[in-house]
Design a protein around this motif. Structure first.
Motif, PDB file in Angstrom:
ATOM      1  N   UNK A 104      44.300  30.153  41.526  1.00 37.97           N
ATOM      2  CA  UNK A 104      43.097  30.930  41.249  1.00 37.97           C
ATOM      3  C   UNK A 104      43.399  32.425  41.198  1.00 37.97           C
ATOM      4  N   UNK A 105      44.163  32.910  42.171  1.00 36.73           N
ATOM      5  CA  UNK A 105      44.514  34.327  42.177  1.00 36.73           C
ATOM      6  C   UNK A 105      45.315  34.686  40.930  1.00 36.73           C
ATOM      7  N   UNK A 106      46.272  33.865  40.576  1.00 31.63           N
ATOM      8  CA  UNK A 106      47.066  34.127  39.378  1.00 31.63           C
ATOM      9  C   UNK A 106      46.211  34.058  38.116  1.00 31.63           C
ATOM     10  N   UNK A 107      45.276  33.110  38.066  1.00 30.03           N
ATOM     11  CA  UNK A 107      44.418  32.977  36.889  1.00 30.03           C
ATOM     12  C   UNK A 107      43.590  34.256  36.683  1.00 30.03           C
ATOM     13  N   UNK A 108      42.979  34.727  37.756  1.00 24.98           N
ATOM     14  CA  UNK A 108      42.150  35.923  37.614  1.00 24.98           C
ATOM     15  C   UNK A 108      42.987  37.174  37.370  1.00 24.98           C
ATOM     16  N   UNK A 109      44.190  37.209  37.893  1.00 24.42           N
ATOM     17  CA  UNK A 109      45.081  38.333  37.598  1.00 24.42           C
ATOM     18  C   UNK A 109      45.396  38.372  36.109  1.00 24.42           C
ATOM     19  N   UNK A 110      45.683  37.215  35.532  1.00 18.99           N
ATOM     20  CA  UNK A 110      45.937  37.139  34.096  1.00 18.99           C
ATOM     21  C   UNK A 110      44.689  37.458  33.285  1.00 18.99           C
ATOM     22  N   UNK A 111      43.526  37.069  33.798  1.00 21.04           N
ATOM     23  CA  UNK A 111      42.272  37.286  33.080  1.00 21.04           C
ATOM     24  C   UNK A 111      41.835  38.747  33.074  1.00 21.04           C
ATOM     25  N   UNK A 112      42.449  39.579  33.898  1.00 21.87           N
ATOM     26  CA  UNK A 112      42.145  41.010  33.842  1.00 21.87           C
ATOM     27  C   UNK A 112      42.459  41.586  32.464  1.00 21.87           C
ATOM     28  N   UNK A 113      43.360  40.930  31.742  1.00 21.49           N
ATOM     29  CA  UNK A 113      43.754  41.394  30.411  1.00 21.49           C
ATOM     30  C   UNK A 113      43.040  40.610  29.301  1.00 21.49           C
ATOM     31  N   UNK A 125      36.976  42.219  39.718  1.00 20.83           N
ATOM     32  CA  UNK A 125      36.153  42.213  40.926  1.00 20.83           C
ATOM     33  C   UNK A 125      36.566  41.093  41.877  1.00 20.83           C
ATOM     34  N   UNK A 126      36.816  39.918  41.334  1.00 19.91           N
ATOM     35  CA  UNK A 126      37.091  38.736  42.151  1.00 19.91           C
ATOM     36  C   UNK A 126      38.486  38.766  42.761  1.00 19.91           C
ATOM     37  N   UNK A 127      39.444  39.341  42.065  1.00 16.69           N
ATOM     38  CA  UNK A 127      40.841  39.272  42.492  1.00 16.69           C
ATOM     39  C   UNK A 127      41.045  39.809  43.904  1.00 16.69           C
ATOM     40  N   UNK A 128      40.321  40.844  44.269  1.00 14.55           N
ATOM     41  CA  UNK A 128      40.469  41.414  45.603  1.00 14.55           C
ATOM     42  C   UNK A 128      40.111  40.430  46.703  1.00 14.55           C
ATOM     43  N   UNK A 129      39.055  39.641  46.500  1.00 11.31           N
ATOM     44  CA  UNK A 129      38.662  38.633  47.483  1.00 11.31           C
ATOM     45  C   UNK A 129      39.731  37.558  47.611  1.00 11.31           C
ATOM     46  N   UNK A 130      40.293  37.174  46.486  1.00 15.29           N
ATOM     47  CA  UNK A 130      41.234  36.057  46.483  1.00 15.29           C
ATOM     48  C   UNK A 130      42.544  36.378  47.189  1.00 15.29           C
ATOM     49  N   UNK A 131      42.899  37.649  47.260  1.00 11.55           N
ATOM     50  CA  UNK A 131      44.111  38.024  47.983  1.00 11.55           C
ATOM     51  C   UNK A 131      44.023  37.579  49.443  1.00 11.55           C
ATOM     52  N   UNK A 132      42.838  37.672  50.023  1.00 12.69           N
ATOM     53  CA  UNK A 132      42.656  37.267  51.415  1.00 12.69           C
ATOM     54  C   UNK A 132      42.672  35.751  51.554  1.00 12.69           C
ATOM     55  N   UNK A 133      42.143  35.045  50.565  1.00 15.91           N
ATOM     56  CA  UNK A 133      42.202  33.582  50.582  1.00 15.91           C
ATOM     57  C   UNK A 133      43.659  33.120  50.593  1.00 15.91           C
ATOM     58  N   UNK A 134      44.455  33.713  49.715  1.00 15.83           N
ATOM     59  CA  UNK A 134      45.863  33.332  49.607  1.00 15.83           C
ATOM     60  C   UNK A 134      46.622  33.689  50.882  1.00 15.83           C
ATOM     61  N   UNK A 135      46.342  34.843  51.432  1.00 18.12           N
ATOM     62  CA  UNK A 135      46.985  35.248  52.684  1.00 18.12           C
ATOM     63  C   UNK A 135      46.662  34.263  53.800  1.00 18.12           C
ATOM     64  N   UNK A 136      45.433  33.823  53.874  1.00 20.57           N
ATOM     65  CA  UNK A 136      45.025  32.842  54.889  1.00 20.57           C
ATOM     66  C   UNK A 136      45.803  31.545  54.716  1.00 20.57           C
ATOM     67  N   UNK A 137      45.836  31.027  53.479  1.00 19.77           N
ATOM     68  CA  UNK A 137      46.545  29.785  53.227  1.00 19.77           C
ATOM     69  C   UNK A 137      48.031  29.893  53.508  1.00 19.77           C
TER      70      UNK A 137
END
Length: 248
Positions: A104-113, A125-137
């Motif tokens: 998900x984080x990678x998808x939204x990072x790619x979708x920035x372009x 907007x969403x990518x910032x939230x997902x960084x914390x999700x990935x860090x948790x996992x």
């Protein structure tokens, strides 16, 4: 517009269904902090789904978000099989969270372009939230993968179960070539390639082995689902179904 609709539905449906699954841990987490963490991530995912459904509604003329989320039949959902599966034990839910959120984080990072401006703006907007999700996992996968013999065995077993389901995240849709050529998204193959590098790094640190010669669990993107989605949708839409035209 069909290519945009197909793409947005599959991304949003993944978010909605996994958000619902994660919410099922509320009050049941193994410790208070994890209870709160999964509840928070569930809220984020449902919020992401709502934002994508709003794009479908406002930009592409689809139904309002509530109707999209709660008024469709099982066959109309485009989510992958991974998100449909019951939570099982906490090991499976953690592995699923880890595998999905990296994608998900990678998808939204790619979708920035993305050439589709509303989607590119949302991705930022969403990518910032997902960084914390990935860090948790990542934190829990490394901790439990190396904790003790039982913990390692359970995490490896959960990974073995989840891996073919996770490969289904990257099932290509009917407009894959057009999405790439129009600059809307770089494609599932590119996303999968980046995801494999990303998750492999963490799994190696956790002493967990990626299953080999495994076929992806496919069909979800085309409306062919596991036996677990229908009862989930029945539960999720129970209140809405009482009066679909009610105003809240």
């Amino acid at each position: 517009m069909d290519l945009l609709k197909e793409f947005l539905y599959k991304v949003a449906d993944d978010e909605l269904i996994l958000g619902h699954r994660n919410s099922e841990w509320t009050g049941l987490g193994p410790m208070l902090e994890e209870d709160i963490a999964f509840s928070s991530m569930a809220q984020d995912k449902i919020g992401h789904a709502n934002a994508l459904y709003n794009i479908l509604y406002i930009e592409l003329g689809e139904q309002q978000p509530d109707q999209i989320a709660f008024g469709r039949k099982e066959k109309d959902f485009k989510c992958c099989h991974l998100v449909e599966m019951p939570n099982g034990e906490y090991d499976f839910s953690l592995i699923r969270h880890f595998l999905f959120d990296h994608s998900e984080l990678l998808r939204y990072t790619l979708l920035e372009q993305s050439s589709f401006a509303p989607l590119a703006q949302l991705a930022k907007k969403i990518k910032g939230e997902l960084k914390y999700h990935v860090l948790h996992g990542d934190t829990w996968i490394k901790k439990l993968g190396k904790a003790n013999e039982e913990s390692h065995a359970r995490m490896q077993s959960a990974l073995n179960e989840a891996w073919p389901l996770a490969l289904g995240i990257f099932e290509e849709g009917p407009y894959e070539v057009e999405l790439i050529s129009q600059g809307i998204f770089v494609g599932e193959a590119t996303l999968k390639e980046q995801w494999l590098v990303s998750v492999s790094t963490i799994l190696e640190l956790a002493n967990l082995k990626i299953p080999v010669n495994i076929e992806a669990s496919l069909g979800g993107r085309r409306g062919y689902h596991t036996e677990h989605l229908a009862p989930l949708l029945k539960e999720m839409t129970e209140v809405f179904s009482l009066d679909p035209n009610a105003e809240w």
